[in-house]
Design a protein around this motif. Structure first.
Motif, PDB file in Angstrom:
ATOM      1  N   LEU A   1       0.822  -1.201   0.000  1.00  0.00           N
ATOM      2  CA  LEU A   1       0.000   0.000   0.000  1.00  0.00           C
ATOM      3  C   LEU A   1       0.858   1.253   0.000  1.00  0.00           C
ATOM      4  N   VAL A   2       1.927   1.248   0.801  1.00  0.00           N
ATOM      5  CA  VAL A   2       2.801   2.416   0.880  1.00  0.00           C
ATOM      6  C   VAL A   2       3.509   2.645  -0.446  1.00  0.00           C
ATOM      7  N   ARG A   3       4.028   1.584  -1.042  1.00  0.00           N
ATOM      8  CA  ARG A   3       4.724   1.722  -2.335  1.00  0.00           C
ATOM      9  C   ARG A   3       3.775   2.265  -3.401  1.00  0.00           C
ATOM     10  N   GLU A   4       2.566   1.726  -3.434  1.00  0.00           N
ATOM     11  CA  GLU A   4       1.575   2.159  -4.411  1.00  0.00           C
ATOM     12  C   GLU A   4       1.236   3.643  -4.216  1.00  0.00           C
ATOM     13  N   ALA A   5       1.028   4.053  -2.962  1.00  0.00           N
ATOM     14  CA  ALA A   5       0.674   5.441  -2.676  1.00  0.00           C
ATOM     15  C   ALA A   5       1.826   6.383  -3.010  1.00  0.00           C
ATOM     16  N   LEU A   6       3.058   5.971  -2.728  1.00  0.00           N
ATOM     17  CA  LEU A   6       4.201   6.825  -3.047  1.00  0.00           C
ATOM     18  C   LEU A   6       4.381   6.972  -4.552  1.00  0.00           C
ATOM     19  N   HIS A   7       4.082   5.913  -5.294  1.00  0.00           N
ATOM     20  CA  HIS A   7       4.131   6.011  -6.760  1.00  0.00           C
ATOM     21  C   HIS A   7       3.108   7.031  -7.254  1.00  0.00           C
ATOM     22  N   GLU A   8       1.901   6.982  -6.687  1.00  0.00           N
ATOM     23  CA  GLU A   8       0.861   7.933  -7.081  1.00  0.00           C
ATOM     24  C   GLU A   8       1.244   9.354  -6.682  1.00  0.00           C
TER      25      GLU A   8
END
Length: 571
Positions: free
Chosen positions: A83-90
């Motif tokens: 979730l953190v990786r996905e949010a940081l990508h966004e």
């Protein structure tokens, strides 16, 4: 390219087009960030799309968040690395490519209270946070750094010396959530989506077990129309269960509302060049720079009362002041609070009784033929949620569609923003406005600033500050009604601008000047102007009274004293 003007004429044209019985590919219910993002995702795949919202665009959760675009440091402790990786990508996409005019970096200070182990523990977490952002193809934000206590007090002199032994400083990003959601809707409209606010879904169309569209009441004129579609996407956030109940299906999951409140205090009450993130007994607390103010939040408590107007109680406000005062040299008092807002997080219900431990992941399901439901998630990952919802709808269509392309589709106002920001002094000289006014407009409208400059050139009276709210220009009020879909005074004072929370009197000196500007665009009678002003004043009175109540139940009952202003009074 069309600029997605959400004018009164565009609304009538959308109503006419949708009422003719033509079957669309997709109807999206819900004008929050996920619904608006879903409409944009669908229309940019070449699908025919309508977006319907019962109240105003972003009138629910999507105008009442912490206004952060972030990965969520606390989710690392829960080992939710995906979730953190996905949010940081966004986050990277939004800052660099999709919405640089609306999303910008902000730095935070994390005070350390224990020597040795805490710096190692917290430092490792922030280092991992930075490392996970490296997967983004976009420009990286500055990396974190370690500070001594002296170094931390230099950047934040308001901190008590005994509140820290050192600190970490790291970067995230912030956004005006309501304006960002509006720009999503306008961008969808620019690509051909029909966008309708004040259009409440009152039922579903069915053929046997299949959902074939929605029945919608135009609240502005109290009339009903049927919109037919091959797929209906329910993106109604905390109203998900209520919407599902209308189709006779509660779905495969439940959504639970968690209330979060935020306070605004003047910038001079806390001497700091950085935001703060503080640990509390149950969660984290942010102190976020916001123009002339700080935003302090948030709470995290279960909410089962009115979803349209969640109320902040005296207990909520006292809690936030108590927590932030633990680290400040000069404590904040209730008299320092100039604005309060409350919002609801749509959490997927789980086994834990603590809302802070409920999932921030999202879920997409197709409980019945013709119907897709998307729920959960967090503001930062709206684009991923929208993509997944449209993927599910496309899977159920009788024809294919291209893959999502919203990762490379800038929002309106993004193209040319950097060049115009570099030219702000020249823009100021040509327009006759102070450069600070130009920067203000660029940070709210991006390259669409040209539309506002044209309105001011045609009517110089729009160049003046709005009476009672001088941080905003009169042109912004007129533009909100003519281009941004604002249908009521409340839409302008609480979402197109932040007058209702940024001014100590909650904007009670601004309603009549603002309503008169809107009347010229929307054709209001004097009776409607009076009605709009009266409603706004009653709303402020009800909110202030609710904030003096000791608990949720009494605060909720008090806040409900101000009803909505629909339908319109006919002239």
């Amino acid at each position: 390219m069309d600029t997605g003007r959400l004018s009164p004429e565009a609304r009538e044209a959308a109503l006419t087009a949708l009422a003719d019985g033509t079957e669309l590919d997709v109807v999206v219910i819900g004008g929050g960030v996920v619904g608006a993002g879903t409409a944009l995702d669908a229309v940019t795949r070449g699908l025919s799309v309508a977006l319907v919202e019962a109240r105003d665009i972003a009138s629910g959760t999507s105008s009442r968040s912490s206004k952060l675009i972030h990965g969520g440091l606390r989710y690392l402790e829960m080992l939710d690395f995906g979730l953190v990786r996905e949010a940081l990508h966004e986050r990277g996409l939004l800052v660099q490519r999709l919405a640089p005019h609306l999303v910008r970096p902000v730095k935070f200070l994390y005070p350390l209270k224990h020597r040795g182990w805490e710096r190692l523990y917290a430092g490792s977490g922030v280092a991992l946070y930075d490392a996970l952002s490296l997967s983004s193809a976009s420009r990286k934000l500055p990396r974190h750094r370690h500070l001594t206590r002296r170094g931390a007090l230099r950047v934040c002199p308001s901190l008590r010396k005994d509140a820290l032994v050192g600190a970490l400083q790291y970067y995230d990003a912030q956004v005006d959530d309501a304006r960002h959601t509006l720009f999503l809707a306008r961008t969808a409209a620019a690509y051909g989506a029909h966008v309708l606010s004040r259009a409440e879904v009152v039922g579903f169309l069915r053929e046997s077990e299949r959902v074939t569209g929605v029945r919608v009441r135009d609240l502005e004129h109290d009339r009903v129309l049927e919109i037919r579609a091959k797929q209906v996407i329910n993106a109604t956030g905390v109203w998900t269960d209520d919407t599902q109940a209308m189709v006779g299906e509660r779905g495969q999951f439940n959504v639970r509302a968690s209330k979060g409140i935020h306070l605004l205090v003047p910038r001079d009450r806390i001497q700091s060049s950085t935001g703060l993130i503080l640990r509390t007994a149950t969660s984290v607390l942010f102190v976020i720079p916001w123009g002339r103010h700080w935003i302090i939040g948030t709470t995290d408590t279960d909410w089962a009362l009115d979803k349209a107007h969640p109320a902040a109680s005296s207990r909520d406000i006292d809690y936030l002041l108590t927590e932030v005062n633990k680290v400040l040299i000069t404590p904040l008092a209730k008299e320092d609070v100039v604005g309060v807002y409350a919002g609801l997080r749509p959490l997927l219900a789980g086994e834990s009784e603590s809302t802070s431990k409920l999932s921030r992941e999202h879920t997409v399901a197709s409980p019945q033929p013709g119907l897709v439901v998307v729920a959960g998630g967090k503001y930062t990952t709206y684009r991923v949620m929208a993509r997944d919802a449209v993927d599910a709808a496309v899977h159920n269509l009788d024809r294919g569609a291209p893959k999502s392309c919203t990762d490379i589709v800038p929002l309106l106002g993004a193209e040319g923003f950097t060049a115009l920001r570099n030219q702000r002094n020249a823009l100021a000289a040509r327009s006759g406005l102070h450069v600070a006014r130009i920067e203000h407009l660029l940070n709210r409208y991006g390259s669409l600033i040209d539309e506002l400059l044209a309105l001011m050139a045609a009517d110089p009276s729009l160049r003046s500050p709005l009476e009672g709210a001088e941080d905003y220009l009169r042109v912004e009020i007129a533009y909100a009604a003519s281009h941004e879909g604002a249908r009521h005074l409340e839409d302008v004072l609480t979402r197109r601008t932040r007058i209702s929370i940024e001014i100590a009197d909650r904007g009670v000196a601004a309603p009549r000047p603002a309503a008169q500007l809107m009347a010229g665009v929307l054709g209001w009678s004097e009776e409607q102007v009076d009605r709009e002003v009266d409603h706004y004043l009653r709303r402020v009175e009800a909110e202030r009274a609710s904030q003096d109540q000791p608990d949720d139940e009494t605060a909720d009952a008090t806040r409900l004293g101000a009803a909505d202003v629909v339908p319109l009074v006919r002239s």
